[in-house]
Design a protein around this motif. Sequence first.
Motif, PDB file in Angstrom:
ATOM      1  N   THR A  31       0.637  -1.147   0.235  1.00 53.36           N
ATOM      2  CA  THR A  31       0.335   0.004   0.214  1.00 53.36           C
ATOM      3  C   THR A  31       1.031   0.688   0.258  1.00 53.36           C
ATOM      4  OG1 THR A  31      -1.139  -1.447   1.488  1.00 53.36           O
ATOM      5  CG2 THR A  31      -1.927   0.681   0.829  1.00 53.36           C
ATOM      6  N   LYS A  32       0.062   2.571   0.184  1.00 52.27           N
ATOM      7  CA  LYS A  32       0.592   3.412  -0.487  1.00 52.27           C
ATOM      8  C   LYS A  32       1.535   3.641   0.235  1.00 52.27           C
ATOM      9  CE  LYS A  32      -1.335   7.676   1.771  1.00 52.27           C
ATOM     10  NZ  LYS A  32      -2.028   8.510   1.720  1.00 52.27           N
ATOM     11  N   VAL A  33       2.695   4.941   0.388  1.00 48.35           N
ATOM     12  CA  VAL A  33       3.895   5.350   1.143  1.00 48.35           C
ATOM     13  C   VAL A  33       3.511   6.833   1.108  1.00 48.35           C
ATOM     14  CG1 VAL A  33       6.324   5.686   0.267  1.00 48.35           C
ATOM     15  CG2 VAL A  33       5.413   3.748   0.093  1.00 48.35           C
ATOM     16  N   ILE A  34       4.516   7.235   2.631  1.00 48.56           N
ATOM     17  CA  ILE A  34       3.934   9.215   2.209  1.00 48.56           C
ATOM     18  C   ILE A  34       4.913   9.398   1.817  1.00 48.56           C
ATOM     19  CG2 ILE A  34       4.046  10.775   4.479  1.00 48.56           C
ATOM     20  CD1 ILE A  34       5.089   8.188   6.337  1.00 48.56           C
ATOM     21  N   SER A  35       3.476  10.664   1.004  1.00 48.93           N
ATOM     22  CA  SER A  35       4.432  10.876  -0.111  1.00 48.93           C
ATOM     23  C   SER A  35       4.350  13.179   0.794  1.00 48.93           C
ATOM     24  CB  SER A  35       3.911  11.412  -1.325  1.00 48.93           C
ATOM     25  OG  SER A  35       3.839  12.798  -1.849  1.00 48.93           O
ATOM     26  N   ILE A  36       5.703  13.301   0.644  1.00 54.03           N
ATOM     27  CA  ILE A  36       6.092  14.814   1.084  1.00 54.03           C
ATOM     28  C   ILE A  36       5.802  15.514   0.505  1.00 54.03           C
ATOM     29  CG2 ILE A  36       7.426  15.948   3.750  1.00 54.03           C
ATOM     30  CD1 ILE A  36       7.521  13.140   4.724  1.00 54.03           C
ATOM     31  N   SER A  37       6.158  16.670   0.783  1.00 52.29           N
ATOM     32  CA  SER A  37       5.932  18.190  -0.168  1.00 52.29           C
ATOM     33  C   SER A  37       7.635  18.391  -0.823  1.00 52.29           C
ATOM     34  CB  SER A  37       5.194  18.794  -0.135  1.00 52.29           C
ATOM     35  OG  SER A  37       5.512  19.920   0.672  1.00 52.29           O
ATOM     36  N   ARG A  38       8.396  18.787  -1.324  1.00 47.91           N
ATOM     37  CA  ARG A  38       9.348  19.473  -1.771  1.00 47.91           C
ATOM     38  C   ARG A  38      10.139  20.460  -0.042  1.00 47.91           C
ATOM     39  NH1 ARG A  38      14.121  19.639  -4.762  1.00 47.91           N
ATOM     40  NH2 ARG A  38      13.463  18.402  -6.006  1.00 47.91           N
ATOM     41  N   PRO A  39       8.917  21.416  -0.751  1.00 44.79           N
ATOM     42  CA  PRO A  39       9.363  22.245   0.550  1.00 44.79           C
ATOM     43  C   PRO A  39       9.053  21.954   2.114  1.00 44.79           C
ATOM     44  CG  PRO A  39       7.694  23.173  -1.177  1.00 44.79           C
ATOM     45  CD  PRO A  39       7.446  21.623  -1.593  1.00 44.79           C
ATOM     46  N   THR A  40       8.040  21.020   2.205  1.00 44.10           N
ATOM     47  CA  THR A  40       7.562  20.573   3.810  1.00 44.10           C
ATOM     48  C   THR A  40       8.820  19.235   3.973  1.00 44.10           C
ATOM     49  OG1 THR A  40       5.190  20.427   3.212  1.00 44.10           O
ATOM     50  CG2 THR A  40       6.420  18.705   5.204  1.00 44.10           C
ATOM     51  N   LEU A  41       9.558  19.388   2.826  1.00 45.18           N
ATOM     52  CA  LEU A  41      10.962  18.156   3.679  1.00 45.18           C
ATOM     53  C   LEU A  41      11.980  19.183   3.838  1.00 45.18           C
ATOM     54  CD1 LEU A  41      11.347  15.131   2.981  1.00 45.18           C
ATOM     55  CD2 LEU A  41      12.108  15.353   0.923  1.00 45.18           C
ATOM     56  N   GLN A  42      11.875  19.935   3.267  1.00 41.53           N
ATOM     57  CA  GLN A  42      13.365  20.834   3.102  1.00 41.53           C
ATOM     58  C   GLN A  42      13.355  22.478   4.904  1.00 41.53           C
ATOM     59  OE1 GLN A  42      14.037  23.008   0.052  1.00 41.53           O
ATOM     60  NE2 GLN A  42      14.906  21.030  -1.801  1.00 41.53           N
TER      61      GLN A  42
END
Lengths: 234, 234
Positions: free
Chosen positions: A13-24
């Motif tokens: 099932t799905k993997v957490i997807s985090i936006s680039r700005p959030t990640l940074q």
Amino acid sequence: MSFQKGSRDYGDTKVISISRPTLQRLPMYHRALERSLAEGLKVISSSELGRRSGIDEYQVRKDLSSFYGGGKPGLGYDVLDLIEVIEELLGMNNLNEAILAGAGRLGSAIASYPGFERFGLKIVAMFDKDPEKVSRHIGQVLVLDVSKMPNLIQRLGVKMGIIATPADAAQEVADTMVRAGIEAIWNFAPVNLRVSEDVFVRQEDLASGLATLAHHLTNKARSRKCSTASSSEA
Amino acid sequence: MSFQKGSRDYGDTKVISISRPTLQRLPMYHRALERSLAEGLKVISSSELGRRSGIDEYQVRKDLSSFYGGGKPGLGYDVLDLIEVIEELLGMNNLNEAILAGAGRLGSAIASYPGFERFGLKIVAMFDKDPEKVSRHIGQVLVLDVSKMPNLIQRLGVKMGIIATPADAAQEVADTMVRAGIEAIWNFAPVNLRVSEDVFVRQEDLASGLATLAHHLTNKARSRKCSTASSSEA
DNA sequence: TAGATTGTTAATCGATTAACAATC
DNA sequence: TAGATTGTTAATCGATTAACAATC
């Protein structure tokens, strides 16, 4: 650790997807949280975390909600738990092995930059073509001749490559890395690398940073001359 | 040089305003253009410039149109003229004087990073509190005791400060810089600086870069395990 | 003139900011 | 329970992508 409900990896099932700005922004949260923990805080609110990390409290809640479901209305977030989740996301617990091409000043600085260890980055070898530099150690890291690079990448199965060579060598080094199996390149050379689709490139372009600052100073001077207000930024 | 029509600084009229993302792409265009010039190209189309800089051709036209009005429909942009305009915007012709705090490895690497000279950056002095480092030269730059920093900033009227100290010294150094008149700070220490509104801070957070890469690699491995496609990025 | 390519306007996308009902 | 603070939904903003009429 309280990952967001339902976002864990159940079989296929799905993997957490985090936006680039959030990640940074995660490293900033991490820093602020560590400091809070050191001061004895057990629980922290989004507004306090915002104040400490220099990020809007709306932003904080939005960011955290994209990967964390453990916040308690009326109370806040568990500092330690949140730290652990962020560390997991940033791969600070995994060991991230990397090789580094270019043993000049920039390469040496990167190899011994103290902030990296804590993020799980381990540079397993450096490469240079200058015989003067080969066989020496920089910090803990041995410098090898660049001809040994492909073999070592394959043997150790390293996936991350860091490029700190002069501009004119960077593309060739990148090609060699990719051919040997590198999947993510951190490029400090001022060149726009051309690589195949499935290789991730992070261009750490110091010139861009400088451009922003220089432009700002120039503009500030200009707008002051015209007796207008100056803008700012955090 | 053909600046955009009507955007020049007539007495007290408006100053060209360039968005942050556009500004950060200028060094990439500049590089691609220099290479083109070296290859003998006199004129270049947005699509060719896009190909060479790794940027969408739509983006190229949009970016250039925000500060340049010299493109010729059916032909393209004059390479040399465009280079000159970008250099002007990036302040590559002005001399940007800066002082640098922290004469460790990172500071030394910055002080001798070859890419900077061409962007007009001139580091006039370095500061450290370690007596071992004081009075030495790093590249061309003399290292002074940090106590001399405020005075020197004021005497030379330097506006840009670069911080390459350990994390725990960064905030104090920044405060000192600001008190002495620094207006723009380039911070390489992994700390979110707190400064007054009118000081511009560029946080060059290497940890953020690393976070992006590490997360990408982790995710890639995870999605491969789940037999899904991998994503990419240039 | 015909073909190519700009500059600009419109459409889409995504991130930030704001507001508020749910809930500890 | 009452007060505080989350998580989420809605509104705003800005950047990217696309399309096309103007023009060299």
